[in-house]
Design an enzyme around this catalytic site. Structure first.
Site, PDB file in Angstrom:
ATOM      1  N   GLU A 141       0.847  -1.208   0.000  1.00 50.24           N
ATOM      2  CA  GLU A 141       0.000   0.000   0.000  1.00 50.24           C
ATOM      3  C   GLU A 141       0.880   1.255   0.000  1.00 50.24           C
ATOM      4  OE1 GLU A 141      -2.782  -0.310   3.252  1.00 50.24           O
ATOM      5  OE2 GLU A 141      -3.159  -2.376   2.777  1.00 50.24           O
ATOM      6  N   ASP A 214     -12.941   1.995   3.537  1.00 54.76           N
ATOM      7  CA  ASP A 214     -12.187   3.193   3.962  1.00 54.76           C
ATOM      8  C   ASP A 214     -12.452   4.384   3.030  1.00 54.76           C
ATOM      9  OD1 ASP A 214     -11.124   1.624   5.959  1.00 54.76           O
ATOM     10  OD2 ASP A 214      -9.107   1.486   5.096  1.00 54.76           O
TER      11      ASP A 214
END
Ligand SMILES: *[C@@H]1O[C@H](CO)[C@@H](O)[C@H](O)[C@H]1NC(C)=O
Length: 455
Positions: A141, A214
């Site tokens: 990420e 998210d």
């Protein structure tokens, strides 16, 4: 000459589910073991028939580019996870690799030089085989973000190409089924553009899980939903892209094949602390609600923590986004329940996606102790919504029946046992359930080696 039991034995279960191609990929985390009481989760809590793939999160990369464990007992947990494949031989397991070292992704250094990648790939293939995983999941990420230079987009593509090539070669050399390769990928266009050569990576990966959650959280100043299917009428500007429909549409437009794309179903919600008496969508907030008693990290609650919260709170439904929220006092949570899972499952079926991933099994009410909806109420509901056949509960030994086969394992420890009435078959006991396996033709079960052997 003998045939080991397990994957090589082609064991015939009393009832074996075969699901054509839709994937139900479930993540578990090696830190969920530290939650207190009924929140404690280990691979022993995994239902072997619930998901098509289980991904163990997380492994990482050493300074000298080797795949390695994170927790002190990871190897033991790998074993208990991979033992489930003796119970359900159709189950696939993958190891997810990623994490942070001093706030930086270990992928950055590893992909920076061809010789680093080569070393990592060799170590990864050997590590995965040693611990009996069926593949690896890349959890970076994200390339080109958080200290990663722009070249990492192309280096990530190179890593995936080289991994896939090495996996194909290893399978030929060892005459084994090739290892699987998947990745967790970003949902937002702005991140995707910097991080991925979409068509190049999607052509190589076996599947990609878009992290469709998210989208909103306590870092914003008004309430918004964690994982909405569509935009809301209050979204403006780039926020119009903060939803599942926008993310999946963008990945498809960039050339990802639908049948390799999975959207992620979160079994958690994101929380806010309200600053006025208003409790709807887009109302003022300042930070997260209190941490949950089990997950103990402010900003999100597991589904089982939300169950307790909503028992005396107000639950609302955001119709334009097809997701629920709940509010009580100054606390607000945008979450998912069986109703939103149904809406999302219908949507992905229309889009012909390859399936779903679930983040995570340990946030669902896995033991059925909190929500009064049975074990794994969200993931079991998801299975049904996607049209999977019922799990083989018929092999479960009912305590009231005297049937000598189905009750064989009652009170016995987990393990393999001879079938006294037929030496070409054997019993496997797993958590009190009885599974009958058959040796390959010509072989009989021998308890001394716990294997099928020539008579
Ligand atoms: C993406 O990858 C393909 C195949 O490796 C390559 O031909 C193409 O130039 C790449 N595109 C970009 C923008 O880097």
């Amino acid at each position: 000459d003998f045939f080991l039991l397990g994957p090589l034995a082609f064991g015939l279960l009393l009832s074996l589910q075969i699901v054509a191609s839709t994937k139900l990929v479930c993540y578990i985390t090696n830190w969920a073991q530290y939650r207190p009481g009924a929140g404690k989760f280990t691979p022993d809590n995994v239902d072997p028939f619930l998901c098509t793939h289980v991904i163990f999160t997380l492994a990482t990369i050493t300074k000298d580019n080797q795949l390695t464990t994170v927790e002190w007992n990871d190897v033991e947990m790998y074993q208990s996870l991979n033992r489930l494949k003796n119970v359900n031989p159709a189950l696939k397991t993958l190891l997810s690799v990623g994490g942070w070292v001093n706030g930086v992704s270990p992928f950055i250094e590893m992909v920076s030089k061809p010789e680093n990648r080569e070393k990592f790939i060799a170590s990864a293939l050997s590590f995965l085989r040693t611990h009996e995983f069926d593949g690896m999941d890349l959890a970076w990420e994200f390339p080109g973000h958080n200290g990663s230079p722009p070249q990492d987009k192309q280096r990530f593509t190179a890593l995936i190409n080289e991994l896939k090539e090495a996996m194909a070669k290893e399978a030929v050399d060892t005459k084994k089924t090739p290892l699987l390769l998947s990745a967790k990928v970003a949902p937002l266009k702005s991140t995707v553009d910097i991080a991925y050569n979409v068509s190049a990576i999607a052509s190589q990966l076996d599947f990609l899980s878009i992290m469709t959650y998210d989208y909103h959280g306590h870092w914003e100043s008004v309430t918004g939903h964690n994982s909405p299917l569509y935009p809301s009428s209050i979204d403006k500007g780039t926020h119009l892209l903060h939803n599942i429909d926008a993310s999946v549409t963008y990945w498809l437009e960039q050339g990802a094949p639908a049948d390799k794309l999975l959207m992620t179903f979160p079994t958690f919600g994101r929380t806010f602390h309200l600053t006025t008496s208003a409790q709807g969508l887009g109302v003022p907030t300042n930070g997260p609600a209190e941490a949950g008693p089990y997950t103990r990290d402010a900003g999100f609650w597991s589904y089982y923590e939300i169950c307790s919260f909503i028992s005396d709170g107000t639950v609302g439904w955001i119709e334009e986004q097809k997701v629920p929220y709940a509010a009580r006092g100054q606390s607000w949570v945008g979450f998912d329940n069986q109703e939103s899972f149904t809406a999302k499952a219908q949507w992905l079926t229309v889009k012909d996606l390859g399936g779903v991933s679930v983040w995570t099994l340990d946030f669902d009410d896995f033991g059925g102790t909190f929500c009064s909806e049975g074990d794994y109420p969200l993931v079991n509901h998801l299975r049904n919504s996607l049209g999977f056949p019922p799990k083989p509960t018929t092999t479960k030994a009912p305590t009231t029946t005297p049937d000598p086969i189905t009750s064989f394992c009652v009170g016995r420890p987990d393990g393999l046992y001879p079938n006294p009435t037929d030496e070409t078959t054997y019993f496997q006991c797993f958590r009190g359930n009885t599974y009958l396996h058959k040796c390959q033709p010509g072989l009989i079960y021998q308890d001394s080696c716990k294997c099928c052997n020539w008579p």
